[in-house]
Write a protein that holds these residues in place. Structure first.
Motif, PDB file in Angstrom:
ATOM      1  N   SER A  82       5.499   2.374   3.040  1.00  0.00           N
ATOM      2  CA  SER A  82       4.632   2.416   1.860  1.00  0.00           C
ATOM      3  C   SER A  82       3.739   3.649   1.943  1.00  0.00           C
ATOM      4  O   SER A  82       3.420   4.131   3.021  1.00  0.00           O
ATOM      5  N   GLY A  83       3.389   4.165   0.798  1.00  0.00           N
ATOM      6  CA  GLY A  83       2.569   5.378   0.751  1.00  0.00           C
ATOM      7  C   GLY A  83       3.462   6.609   0.754  1.00  0.00           C
ATOM      8  O   GLY A  83       4.661   6.544   0.989  1.00  0.00           O
ATOM      9  N   CYS A  84       2.873   7.729   0.470  1.00  0.00           N
ATOM     10  CA  CYS A  84       3.679   8.942   0.372  1.00  0.00           C
ATOM     11  C   CYS A  84       3.217  10.038   1.328  1.00  0.00           C
ATOM     12  O   CYS A  84       3.626  11.180   1.204  1.00  0.00           O
ATOM     13  N   ASP A  85       2.392   9.678   2.304  1.00  0.00           N
ATOM     14  CA  ASP A  85       1.914  10.708   3.228  1.00  0.00           C
ATOM     15  C   ASP A  85       2.815  10.878   4.442  1.00  0.00           C
ATOM     16  O   ASP A  85       2.604  11.774   5.262  1.00  0.00           O
ATOM     17  N   THR A  86       3.836  10.034   4.579  1.00  0.00           N
ATOM     18  CA  THR A  86       4.784  10.154   5.685  1.00  0.00           C
ATOM     19  C   THR A  86       6.107   9.498   5.299  1.00  0.00           C
ATOM     20  O   THR A  86       6.137   8.622   4.420  1.00  0.00           O
TER      21      THR A  86
END
Length: 106
Positions: free
Chosen positions: A64-68
């Motif tokens: 989840s998320g788009c930083d990794t």
């Protein structure tokens, strides 16, 4: 890549690692063949490791998320980079040797 003093792009877009050529071109063929066989075995091991990392990444839950992209994909990409670097070394050794030696399956 063609301007790098350690690599040369040859016809057909082959990359040759000049330091590897310099270190190996005057070795006896028997010694060069031993080095090449070891490089083939290393490449096989790295290929198998990359395939395993790919399977781990594909089975991992979505990140989840788009930083990794997540640790599993990072491990897969790192394994692929190692395998491709070894493939470049192996290709150079095979070019210097002039043939593909027989290497039994491990």
């Amino acid at each position: 890549m063609g301007n790098d003093t350690n690599c040369a792009v040859q016809p057909g877009h082959k990359v040759t690692l000049r330091p590897v050529v310099g270190l190996t071109e005057h070795l006896p063929k028997r010694d060069l063949e031993q080095i090449t066989i070891q490089a083939i075995r290393t490449h096989r091991r790295l290929r198998d490791a990359a395939e395993a990392k790919y399977e781990e990444w594909r089975k991992a839950p979505p990140v989840s998320g788009c930083d990794t992209v997540g640790p599993d994909r990072i491990a897969y990409v790192s394994a692929m980079l190692d395998m491709h670097a070894q493939q470049t070394l192996l290709s150079t050794l095979l070019n210097v040797l002039g043939h593909v030696p027989l290497v039994p399956a491990d």
